[in-house]
Design a protein around this motif. Structure first.
Motif, PDB file in Angstrom:
ATOM      1  N   HIS A  99      -4.210  14.955   6.903  1.00  0.00           N
ATOM      2  CA  HIS A  99      -3.672  13.620   6.616  1.00  0.00           C
ATOM      3  C   HIS A  99      -3.248  12.952   7.924  1.00  0.00           C
ATOM      4  CE1 HIS A  99      -3.692  14.574   2.343  1.00  0.00           C
ATOM      5  NE2 HIS A  99      -3.095  15.716   2.636  1.00  0.00           N
ATOM      6  N   LYS A 139       0.150   7.841   4.888  1.00  0.00           N
ATOM      7  CA  LYS A 139       0.495   9.014   4.091  1.00  0.00           C
ATOM      8  C   LYS A 139       1.700   9.773   4.639  1.00  0.00           C
ATOM      9  CE  LYS A 139      -4.220   9.740   2.392  1.00  0.00           C
ATOM     10  NZ  LYS A 139      -5.345  10.699   2.265  1.00  0.00           N
ATOM     11  N   LEU A 181       0.830  -1.205   0.000  1.00  0.00           N
ATOM     12  CA  LEU A 181       0.000   0.000   0.000  1.00  0.00           C
ATOM     13  C   LEU A 181       0.868   1.261   0.000  1.00  0.00           C
ATOM     14  CD1 LEU A 181      -2.745  -1.063   2.571  1.00  0.00           C
ATOM     15  CD2 LEU A 181      -3.090  -0.632   0.130  1.00  0.00           C
ATOM     16  N   ALA A 182       1.935   1.229   0.784  1.00  0.00           N
ATOM     17  CA  ALA A 182       2.841   2.383   0.826  1.00  0.00           C
ATOM     18  C   ALA A 182       3.508   2.596  -0.524  1.00  0.00           C
ATOM     19  CB  ALA A 182       3.891   2.183   1.922  1.00  0.00           C
ATOM     20  N   ALA A 232       4.583   5.819   3.599  1.00  0.00           N
ATOM     21  CA  ALA A 232       4.933   6.139   2.218  1.00  0.00           C
ATOM     22  C   ALA A 232       6.262   6.902   2.127  1.00  0.00           C
ATOM     23  CB  ALA A 232       3.801   6.910   1.549  1.00  0.00           C
ATOM     24  N   PHE A 267       1.070   4.139  -2.914  1.00  0.00           N
ATOM     25  CA  PHE A 267       0.854   5.563  -2.630  1.00  0.00           C
ATOM     26  C   PHE A 267       2.045   6.391  -3.109  1.00  0.00           C
ATOM     27  CE2 PHE A 267       0.486   9.383  -0.007  1.00  0.00           C
ATOM     28  CZ  PHE A 267      -0.856   9.662  -0.150  1.00  0.00           C
ATOM     29  N   ARG A 284       1.658   6.779  -6.826  1.00  0.00           N
ATOM     30  CA  ARG A 284       0.565   7.675  -7.182  1.00  0.00           C
ATOM     31  C   ARG A 284       0.945   9.135  -6.956  1.00  0.00           C
ATOM     32  NH1 ARG A 284      -4.936   6.784  -4.043  1.00  0.00           N
ATOM     33  NH2 ARG A 284      -4.063   8.294  -2.580  1.00  0.00           N
ATOM     34  N   CYS A 285       1.709   9.410  -5.903  1.00  0.00           N
ATOM     35  CA  CYS A 285       2.093  10.788  -5.582  1.00  0.00           C
ATOM     36  C   CYS A 285       3.422  11.192  -6.212  1.00  0.00           C
ATOM     37  CB  CYS A 285       2.189  10.961  -4.067  1.00  0.00           C
ATOM     38  SG  CYS A 285       0.620  10.753  -3.209  1.00  0.00           S
TER      39      CYS A 285
END
Length: 214
Positions: free
Chosen positions: A173, A178, A150-151, A182, A154, A157-158
């Protein structure tokens, strides 16, 4: 001190001070903060399952296995402990974690000041049993490897990259994915700001040499 030192002290507090071991459950009701990072990393370093409860969930039912049973340890800020809306879970070991410098001025009966207790433990991690990727990192059964995926997702994506300096608005956040996991996965550093004033954003970016904001 470096974050790693405080994480090692937190791990020592949980393992040696509280007698916790892989499979033990802890509840963390803390804001984005370096002390929160130390508590989380210390707990995960010794294989504990962490139930992280952001302020936004106050008053909502806990949807996780065993969420109505006492935890092995609970960490909460004085503000959330005193909040009538907050349902602070029961725990065998209970710690108040302040976000200001120094120890707390007042600690209620039945609670301990984390900043005082954690300093009793060494800042070098002992030889802990290795945490296995399939082990649960959270009481809902999500594994350490799943949180890493998941990290990583993310980060992609960022477009977060190694060496980035990330500015995080703590009020927007709260989830550690987040502001902690990440950035660690990407090799980035973090500047956490509470009550970030949009009018001062450019000044913060310049002063802190920020390369990413979210």
């Amino acid at each position: 001190m470096q974050l790693g030192d405080w994480a090692a002290r937190s791990a020592g507090l949980l393992r040696d001070g509280c007698g916790l071991a892989p499979g033990s459950r802890v509840a963390v009701l803390l804001p984005p903060h370096w002390r929160t990072a130390a508590v989380l990393l210390g707990a995960w370093a010794i294989g504990l399952a962490v139930s992280f409860r952001p302020r936004a969930t106050a008053g909502l039912p806990v949807l996780e296995p065993g969420g109505d049973r006492p935890y092995d340890a609970v960490f909460v800020t004085p503000q959330r402990l005193d909040d009538w809306l907050e349902d602070v879970p029961e725990g065998r070991h209970r710690y108040l974690v302040g976000t200001g410098p120094g120890p707390l001025a007042e600690v209620p009966l039945g609670w301990l000041d984390w900043s005082i207790e954690v300093i009793r433990h060494p800042d070098t991690p002992p030889d802990y049993t290795a945490v296995r990727p399939p082990d649960p990192a959270t009481p809902d059964g999500t594994s350490y490897s799943a949180w890493r995926r998941l990290a990583d997702a993310f980060v992609e994506r960022c477009d977060l990259r190694a060496g980035d300096r990330l500015l995080v608005d703590a009020t927007e956040h709260e989830q550690p994915l987040k502001w902690l996991l990440a950035p660690l996965a990407a090799g980035a550093s973090v500047v956490i700001c509470a009550n970030l004033d949009p009018a001062q954003l450019d000044a913060h970016i310049a002063a802190e040499q920020i390369t990413r904001v979210y």
